[in-house]
Design a protein around this motif. Sequence first.
Motif: not given
Length: 502
Positions: A48, A53, A386
């Motif tokens: 992350v 991501i 994320a």
Amino acid sequence: MSTPAAATPAATPAGPAPRPGQPVVLRRGTVLPMDARRSVLPETDVLVVDRRIAAVGPALQVPEGTAEVDASGGIVMPGMVDTHRHMWQTAMRGYGADWTLTQYFVWYYLEHGRAFRPEDVHAGNLLSAVEALDAGVTTTVDWSHGLQTPEHAEAAVDALEAVPGRFVLAYGNIHAGPWEWSAGPGFRRFVERRLRRSDMLGFQMAFDVTGDPQFPERAAFEVARELDAAVTTHAGVWGATGDDGIRLMHEHGFMDERTVYVHAATLSADSYQRIAATGGTVSVSTESEQSCGQGYPPTWQLRSHGIPVALSMDTSVWWSADLFSAMRTTLGADRSREHLEAHALGETVTNCHLRAEQVVEWATLGGARALGLQDVVGSLEVGRKADVVLVKNDASPVMFPVLNPYGHIALQAQRGDVHTVLVDGRVVKHEHRLVGVDLPAVRRTVEASVEHLRSALGEEAWRRGMDPEVPETKVRDNPYTYTEFRTGATHRRDAEPLSSGA
């Protein structure tokens, strides 16, 4: 010779949580990315960076200064999404454990719901938001139908913004018709001032359609359309909302792919076909439907009609507040129905149609799709925000061996096994402890709310509400008609004393 007791390992204090903005990598976990193949990626890292991501794969190279989380032995999955939770009621956790749906309606709609002040809505939302993160639920729809005034709505949003989760305020008011509160200037001003429509705080309108042939709810639908707000509605609730409401929505053009139908448990095939044809999603609250009687949890119907499914918990006045229990009960209810139908035909189910991987998808990507956030959260794809959960508990015998990761999440794991939670790239739970949450302060806020509600009702009404009467059970002396045998433990048909030998 006695066997020595196994030594109990000393608790390891949690290390410092990663700093906000610091890159984070979860190392060597079993990753469930929730892709189209429902893949399982063993010994895989998730990196992350800058709230998103950045990479998924084995032995990733990471930027200097990246915080590392050991995910070995654990399962890394997308944050879960609850599409229907009455967060404002959470300070009354467990109060209605023995209620029926009728008793819930009477308590909140007809008698005591008006006793909630803005600060009580704030307390419930605050507690609910914190416990959602603790259980790995990173996005929650606040189905907020206790907003009697714009001040109540302000308090609700204040609480949501005080907690680092992702939320959707579904604005509602059970004490007025939706055509009334949606037309009020206070509602419009509140929406314009407080709801900026970010992916951290979304907006829906929450109201039900009774089936009145005059269709007074049309005015609220038109407001939703003007404000570009999705509608979430309790549909298919036994004795309250049914096929007439669905038909009216459809005939007037107010069913679309953004509409979320909560429960949808007592509808006809015609209604399910209308939902399927217009692309809506059903939010199934299995614990609620099993206990309250809205209807049998409808996933078996939804699957047969190809209707998208999301999961939800409804309210902590009755039930748990995590989606592990939602997955578990949904899997059990669907399979139970399939077995019972087969048995009625003299047949045997030899293969499960609803699989563990499907309910895990419903709890993650299914919820994201229902909210139009599937390109933002709900899967562990590069570029997605994320929202990540690590389920791992080295102190629990339940967390090994992990042989079937989807089955483990759906049937074995629980909220206490949630090790790490990230929302929007920020670590909000680290090594089983919430980060930056003052739980004693939350407790004090909730206790003050409970004290107000208890005093406002009076002790007798408070006690009666929590302990509803149990109706007298009509039982014959003995249920077996072939014998006159009676004992002191059975109900007698007359007042004659039982013989000493009975």
